[in-house]
Design a protein around this motif. Structure first.
Motif, mmCIF file in Angstrom:
data_model
loop_
_atom_site.group_PDB
_atom_site.id
_atom_site.type_symbol
_atom_site.label_atom_id
_atom_site.label_comp_id
_atom_site.label_asym_id
_atom_site.label_seq_id
_atom_site.Cartn_x
_atom_site.Cartn_y
_atom_site.Cartn_z
ATOM 1 N N PRO A 73 0.840 -1.155 -0.068
ATOM 2 C CA PRO A 73 0.029 0.069 0.136
ATOM 3 C C PRO A 73 0.879 1.207 -0.036
ATOM 4 O O PRO A 73 1.848 1.397 0.673
ATOM 5 N N SER A 74 0.521 2.168 -0.764
ATOM 6 C CA SER A 74 1.295 3.688 -0.707
ATOM 7 C C SER A 74 1.048 4.309 0.207
ATOM 8 O O SER A 74 1.827 5.249 0.719
ATOM 9 N N HIS A 75 0.158 4.095 1.358
ATOM 10 C CA HIS A 75 -0.098 4.946 2.346
ATOM 11 C C HIS A 75 0.273 4.130 3.704
ATOM 12 O O HIS A 75 0.346 2.925 3.646
ATOM 13 N N SER A 76 0.635 4.876 4.648
ATOM 14 C CA SER A 76 1.238 4.248 5.719
ATOM 15 C C SER A 76 0.129 3.645 6.470
ATOM 16 O O SER A 76 -1.156 4.173 6.614
ATOM 17 N N PRO A 77 0.274 2.535 7.672
ATOM 18 C CA PRO A 77 -0.497 2.062 8.423
ATOM 19 C C PRO A 77 -1.522 3.194 9.285
ATOM 20 O O PRO A 77 -0.855 3.986 9.820
ATOM 21 N N ARG A 104 -1.978 -4.277 10.875
ATOM 22 C CA ARG A 104 -2.160 -4.258 12.461
ATOM 23 C C ARG A 104 -1.434 -5.542 13.485
ATOM 24 O O ARG A 104 -1.200 -5.287 14.409
ATOM 25 N N LEU A 105 -1.929 -6.583 12.892
ATOM 26 C CA LEU A 105 -1.257 -7.702 13.553
ATOM 27 C C LEU A 105 0.369 -7.805 13.606
ATOM 28 O O LEU A 105 0.816 -8.160 14.720
ATOM 29 N N TYR A 179 6.048 -2.759 5.410
ATOM 30 C CA TYR A 179 5.008 -1.781 5.712
ATOM 31 C C TYR A 179 5.489 -0.829 6.774
ATOM 32 O O TYR A 179 6.181 -1.064 7.909
ATOM 33 N N PRO A 180 5.309 0.578 6.579
ATOM 34 C CA PRO A 180 6.266 1.471 7.272
ATOM 35 C C PRO A 180 5.518 1.317 8.955
ATOM 36 O O PRO A 180 4.281 1.263 9.076
#
Length: 436
Positions: A73-77, A104-105, A179-180
């Motif tokens: 994904p291009s956006h951060s969590p 999230r896990l 993932y950031p």
């Protein structure tokens, strides 16, 4: 295991009895290259305990329908996605929801990293061994950060602890599985590293720059902080001068050797090829020809097939470590890239392991990347040639390289300080100081 077993080889065994605790080559590590020659050449043979890595990654990805090589994904969590954004082709809201759960896990469970289960299993194993053997001291090394968990546990039982940071830890690691990290996770990682640094009786890093960064960010006292880099083993080079040359050499050829892998992005590979092409042109004007040899990773195979390189490229595959010195002695010069700081934001003080054996090989070293601590060490040994950022610099680079290649001289006196024997003496002083 490379760093600890090399140091163990040169420690005074009359003062220390050492056991090793490491990972077993199971699960995702079953295809890893294993080299037992280092363990075979040390006496006495240490006890080696191996703990398997239990990683939930495979079944967790399958549970949420996430593919290992899928698009990130291009956006951060946690970021708010546009409400009118169109979903990627084939991706349903259910799939996006599962991906969100997955992110999230891993942010919640993979602490301090994805091999946390191995870290805690190793801690239990270390505690069990301590109850049987009553250790005086434990030495832990990372990456991964989970490698320090056994130190935290045994420290609680009165065991002295030395923590070795082979990289910047969470100063550099800003993503998990691609993932950031969010702000809360970064804060948790910060306090984990600070807990390790504060609890350890002594802290070791592999470079002065890394020591400086960790000390500044985490307020670690310099009185219990020391930089002990990797090194080379003089015994590896015994008899290498009389061994058959691994490749033939003709008059006028300049043989450039690279060992292992390099940490560069595709754009930097293109830049390296461009600079080496320019160097080849400059050498050709001087009636010389450049040949690039790669041992370990196939660095330029794609560029060779695409016919973008104007110098000769020879890939020798993966070889066992005892076979490396003849390559080092047969080459005219070595190539090293030091650009990890461009890939990992904030990374400083990276000293590639190949640097020390390059120095012992005694040939000029062509450096691509920032002129940082590694470059200063190379300059101090009078062996450095910098592959400049501009085409015009390659004229000077060619002359400097040929001058160093043509000079017949022995090793610079400063090279001997980078031996594993010297590193072991430095660590032995730390061990005795901590135990006192």
């Amino acid at each position: 295991m490379f760093r600890p077993i090399r140091i163990y080889k040169h420690l005074d065994k009359e003062q220390f009895e050492i056991d090793f605790l490491t990972i077993s080559l199971l699960s995702s590590y079953r295809l890893a290259t294993r080299d037992d020659t280092l363990l075979e050449e040390v006496t006495p043979k240490p006890a080696v305990y191996r703990v398997p890595s239990v990683e939930p990654e495979s079944w967790l990805r399958g549970l949420v329908g996430e593919k290992r090589n899928g698009n990130q994904p291009s956006h951060s969590p946690g970021a708010q996605a546009p409400t009118q954004a169109r979903l990627p082709p084939g991706e349903t809201f259910a799939k996006r929801f599962l991906k969100s759960i997955y992110r999230r896990l891993i942010m919640l469970c993979y602490f301090p990293d994805q091999v946390f289960l191995w870290g805690w299993l190793s801690s239990l194993k270390a505690l069990w061994l301590h109850l049987k053997s009553r250790y005086d001291l434990i030495y832990t090394t990372s990456n991964p950060p989970s490698g320090h968990l056994p130190g935290l546990i045994l420290k609680s039982f009165g065991v002295r602890w030395i923590a070795d940071f082979r990289d910047g830890g969470n100063l550099w690691i800003k993503k998990i599985q691609g993932y950031p990290k969010g702000a809360l996770r970064q804060q948790a990682d910060f306090y984990y590293d600070k807990w390790v640094l504060d609890r350890a009786d002594y802290v070791i890093t592999q470079s002065e720059l890394l020591k400086e960064d960790l000390s500044r960010v985490y307020s670690v006292k310099h009185s219990r902080f020391k930089a002990i880099p990797n090194g080379y083993d003089e015994e590896d080079f015994a008899g290498a001068e009389t061994a058959p040359a691994p490749f033939t050499k003709a008059a006028g050829e300049i043989h450039l050797l690279h060992v292992g892998s390099w940490v560069v992005n595709p754009g930097e590979i293109d830049m390296i090829v461009e600079r080496l092409n320019a160097l080849q042109s400059a050498l050709k004007e001087r009636h010389r020809e450049l040949l690039f040899h790669a041992v370990g990773n196939d660095l330029l195979g794609n560029q060779q097939r695409a016919c973008t390189i104007r110098f000769r490229y020879c890939y020798h595959g993966v070889i066992s470590h005892p076979l490396l010195p003849p390559y080092l002695l047969a080459a005219d010069c070595y190539f090293m890239s030091s650009s990890v700081g461009k890939l990992v934001d904030g990374a400083r003080g990276v000293l590639p392991g190949k640097l020390w054996e390059y120095l012992r090989g005694g040939k000029p070293i062509i450096l691509f990347g920032p002129q940082d601590e590694a470059w200063q060490i190379i300059k101090d040994s009078k062996l450095g040639v910098y592959l400049g950022e501009l085409h015009s610099g390659n004229e000077l680079c060619a002359d400097a390289l040929l001058r160093l290649v043509d000079e017949a001289r022995g090793l610079h006196p400063r090279v001997s300080q980078h031996s594993w024997e010297s590193r072991a003496r430095a660590l032995q002083e730390v061990l005795l100081g901590v135990l006192r």
